[in-house]
Design a protein around this motif. Structure first.
Motif, PDB file in Angstrom:
ATOM      1  N   GLU A  34     -38.144 -41.356  -8.056  1.00 30.55           N
ATOM      2  CA  GLU A  34     -37.277 -42.378  -7.476  1.00 30.55           C
ATOM      3  C   GLU A  34     -35.852 -42.222  -7.990  1.00 30.55           C
ATOM      4  O   GLU A  34     -35.621 -41.984  -9.180  1.00 30.55           O
ATOM      5  CB  GLU A  34     -37.808 -43.774  -7.812  1.00 30.55           C
ATOM      6  N   GLU A  47     -32.323 -52.161  -3.311  1.00 29.01           N
ATOM      7  CA  GLU A  47     -33.100 -51.724  -2.153  1.00 29.01           C
ATOM      8  C   GLU A  47     -34.548 -52.162  -2.288  1.00 29.01           C
ATOM      9  O   GLU A  47     -35.085 -52.255  -3.404  1.00 29.01           O
ATOM     10  CB  GLU A  47     -33.002 -50.212  -1.980  1.00 29.01           C
ATOM     11  N   GLY A  49     -37.218 -50.624  -0.710  1.00 29.38           N
ATOM     12  CA  GLY A  49     -38.058 -49.438  -0.834  1.00 29.38           C
ATOM     13  C   GLY A  49     -37.468 -48.478  -1.843  1.00 29.38           C
ATOM     14  O   GLY A  49     -36.900 -48.892  -2.859  1.00 29.38           O
ATOM     15  N   SER A  50     -37.577 -47.179  -1.563  1.00 28.72           N
ATOM     16  CA  SER A  50     -37.035 -46.200  -2.505  1.00 28.72           C
ATOM     17  C   SER A  50     -36.721 -44.885  -1.799  1.00 28.72           C
ATOM     18  O   SER A  50     -37.391 -44.500  -0.834  1.00 28.72           O
ATOM     19  CB  SER A  50     -38.030 -45.933  -3.637  1.00 28.72           C
ATOM     20  N   PHE A  51     -35.672 -44.229  -2.287  1.00 32.83           N
ATOM     21  CA  PHE A  51     -35.407 -42.838  -1.953  1.00 32.83           C
ATOM     22  C   PHE A  51     -35.915 -41.990  -3.108  1.00 32.83           C
ATOM     23  O   PHE A  51     -35.718 -42.342  -4.277  1.00 32.83           O
ATOM     24  CB  PHE A  51     -33.910 -42.596  -1.743  1.00 32.83           C
ATOM     25  N   GLU A 239     -29.097 -42.102  -1.388  1.00 34.49           N
ATOM     26  CA  GLU A 239     -29.215 -43.158  -2.406  1.00 34.49           C
ATOM     27  C   GLU A 239     -27.848 -43.753  -2.717  1.00 34.49           C
ATOM     28  O   GLU A 239     -27.697 -44.983  -2.810  1.00 34.49           O
ATOM     29  CB  GLU A 239     -29.846 -42.602  -3.679  1.00 34.49           C
ATOM     30  N   ASN A 242     -26.662 -45.852   0.211  1.00 34.04           N
ATOM     31  CA  ASN A 242     -27.438 -47.086   0.325  1.00 34.04           C
ATOM     32  C   ASN A 242     -26.962 -48.140  -0.668  1.00 34.04           C
ATOM     33  O   ASN A 242     -26.915 -49.329  -0.362  1.00 34.04           O
ATOM     34  CB  ASN A 242     -28.925 -46.795   0.111  1.00 34.04           C
ATOM     35  N   ASP A 248     -29.878 -52.336   3.811  1.00 34.14           N
ATOM     36  CA  ASP A 248     -30.795 -51.472   3.069  1.00 34.14           C
ATOM     37  C   ASP A 248     -31.448 -50.466   4.017  1.00 34.14           C
ATOM     38  O   ASP A 248     -32.270 -50.825   4.855  1.00 34.14           O
ATOM     39  CB  ASP A 248     -31.864 -52.327   2.373  1.00 34.14           C
ATOM     40  N   THR A 250     -33.632 -48.232   3.313  1.00 34.46           N
ATOM     41  CA  THR A 250     -35.037 -47.909   3.024  1.00 34.46           C
ATOM     42  C   THR A 250     -35.992 -48.776   3.836  1.00 34.46           C
ATOM     43  O   THR A 250     -37.139 -48.386   4.061  1.00 34.46           O
ATOM     44  CB  THR A 250     -35.369 -48.078   1.533  1.00 34.46           C
ATOM     45  N   ILE A 255     -39.219 -43.197   0.832  1.00 35.80           N
ATOM     46  CA  ILE A 255     -38.671 -42.105   1.640  1.00 35.80           C
ATOM     47  C   ILE A 255     -38.332 -40.931   0.730  1.00 35.80           C
ATOM     48  O   ILE A 255     -37.428 -41.013  -0.113  1.00 35.80           O
ATOM     49  CB  ILE A 255     -37.409 -42.573   2.397  1.00 35.80           C
ATOM     50  N   LEU A 330     -32.846 -43.625   9.766  1.00 35.36           N
ATOM     51  CA  LEU A 330     -33.171 -44.762   8.900  1.00 35.36           C
ATOM     52  C   LEU A 330     -32.684 -46.080   9.488  1.00 35.36           C
ATOM     53  O   LEU A 330     -33.358 -47.105   9.377  1.00 35.36           O
ATOM     54  CB  LEU A 330     -32.577 -44.534   7.511  1.00 35.36           C
TER      55      LEU A 330
END
Length: 338
Positions: A34, A47, A49-51, A239, A242, A248, A250, A255, A330
Motif C-alpha cells: 500500500e 482514501e 481504498g488503496s493504491f 497515489e 489522489n 477519492d 480508489t 487497486i 478510476l
C-alpha cells in the motif's frame, strides 16, 4: 562410523554449495505494498481504498534457488548479463536501481501536480553516472555514483543539454568534467571517442540520469528506501494525485498496478508482469492497471491477462497507455459497496 563421516561430508558440501553462486539471477513474485503509508502530501486527502505498487523478489541464484526456480511456474531465471551491465558489480547495480527509482519519483510528482493544476519548479544539480562502459574514455576516470556538475566550466539545466553539448564536439576533442563524490569535487580531462566503428556519435562512455530536486507546494514526503527501479512510477503518480484531489479515486477498492511513468504521462513497459499479477492477487487486489503499450500484441497488458486467467483470479486487468487513461478509468468506477 563410516556412515557418520559420509553424513558429515555431505552436510559440509551442502552448506558450502549454498554460498556458491551461479551466473544467474532468480526472480519470483514479491508483494503488493500500500502506498498511502509511504507517500504523504502535506494536508492531503484520505482514501477509502488503496493504491498498491507491486514488486518482484530478485537475487543471485545458488544451486538450490536455481532448482526451486525451475520447479516453480512463476519464478524466472535470468542470465547475469540480462540483469547487470558488463563488468557492473552488485553494488553498482543496486545504485543504478535506486537512482532509477529517484527519477521515477520525480516524474510521478511532476505528472500528479500538473494534473492537479499546481506549479512545479526544479533545482537542477547535474547528472549522475549510472554506468561506465568498458573500453570507453570514461573508464578509470569516472565511477558509478559520480555527479557531474560542469563540463568545461559550463552548467546545464537538463541532461539533454549535457548530451547535446558533448555531441556537438568531434572525436579526439578533450573536455574537462567537474565531478562530485560525497561532497568532494575533482576535475578530469577526457577525450571523446566514437562509440563504435559504424557510428558517427561520439562520447565518453557513460549512461546517466538527471540529478534534480523538484519543488512543489504542498510539500510531499516519499519513503521508498527499500524499493528500487522505475516500475512503480504509475502507481506513485496515482497515489500523489489522489491525495491532492478531493474526490477519492480508489472508490473503496484495492487497486494494484505497475508501469513506468514519463513526465508527459506515458505509461511504459516493465519486467516481471506475471509475477506482479501473482503478488497482487495474493494481496486481494480488485483491479490491476497494466501498461497497454498502444495495443501491442505482446504488451504487458496481454501477458497480464494470460497470467490472470492461468491463476483464475477474480481481479480485473485494466489496460492503460497514459496516466490520464488510468484516471479516467478510476473516475468512472462506481463506488464499492460492502
Amino acid at each position: 562410523m563410516r556412515k557418520i563421516q559420509l553424513l558429515l561430508i555431505f552436510t559440509i558440501l551442502l552448506f558450502a554449495s549454498s554460498f556458491y553462486y551461479l551466473p544467474y539471477y532468480v526472480s519470483k513474485p514479491g508483494m503488493a505494498k500500500e502506498l498511502e503509508p509511504i507517500i504523504e502530501v502535506d494536508g492531503g486527502y484520505d482514501e477509502e481504498g488503496s493504491f498498491m505498487l507491486t514488486t518482484i523478489r530478485m537475487g543471485r541464484a545458488n544451486v538450490y534457488a536455481y532448482i526451486l526456480a525451475k520447479l516453480d511456474e512463476y519464478s524466472e531465471i535470468h542470465p547475469v548479463e540480462d540483469i547487470r551491465a558488463e563488468n557492473e558489480t552488485d553494488e553498482e547495480y543496486t545504485m543504478r536501481q535506486l537512482h532509477m527509482m529517484d527519477t521515477s519519483k520525480t516524474s510521478a510528482i511532476e505528472v500528479a501536480y500538473k494534473k492537479a493544476g499546481l506549479p512545479i519548479e526544479y533545482d537542477y544539480k547535474g547528472v549522475y553516472v549510472l554506468q561506465v562502459i568498458p573500453g570507453m574514455p570514461a573508464e578509470g576516470k569516472l565511477t558509478v555514483g559520480d555527479r557531474i556538475i560542469e563540463i568545461d566550466g559550463q552548467r546545464f539545466s537538463s541532461s539533454k543539454e549535457f548530451i547535446d553539448y558533448v555531441s556537438s564536439k568531434q572525436e579526439g576533442d578533450q573536455l574537462t568534467f567537474t565531478a562530485e563524490t560525497d561532497g568532494s569535487k575533482r576535475e578530469v580531462d577526457i577525450k571523446l571517442q566514437k562509440f563504435d566503428e559504424t557510428s558517427e556519435r561520439v562520447g565518453i562512455g557513460i549512461s546517466l540520469v538527471d540529478d534534480k530536486e523538484i519543488k512543489v507546494q504542498p510539500s510531499i514526503e516519499m519513503d521508498t528506501d527499500e524499493i528500487g527501479g522505475p516500475s512503480a512510477g504509475l502507481m506513485f503518480s496515482l497515489e500523489i494525485y489522489n491525495q491532492l484531489s478531493k474526490t477519492d479515486l480508489t472508490k473503496g477498492y484495492a487497486i494494484a498496478g505497475t508501469g513506468t511513468i514519463s513526465t508527459d504521462g506515458t505509461v511504459g513497459r516493465i519486467g516481471g508482469i506475471e509475477q506482479k499479477i501473482v503478488a497482487a492477487d495474493k494481496a486481494g487486489a480488485d483491479y490491476f492497471l497494466a501498461p497497454n503499450e498502444e495495443g501491442a500484441a505482446d504488451s504487458n497488458y496481454q501477458i497480464a491477462l494470460k497470467t490472470a486467467k492461468d491463476i483464475k483470479t477474480s481481479m480485473e486487468i485494466i489496460p492503460v497507455n497514459t496516466f490520464d487513461d488510468a484516471v479516467e478509468f478510476l473516475e468512472n468506477l462506481p463506488a464499492k459497496t460492502s
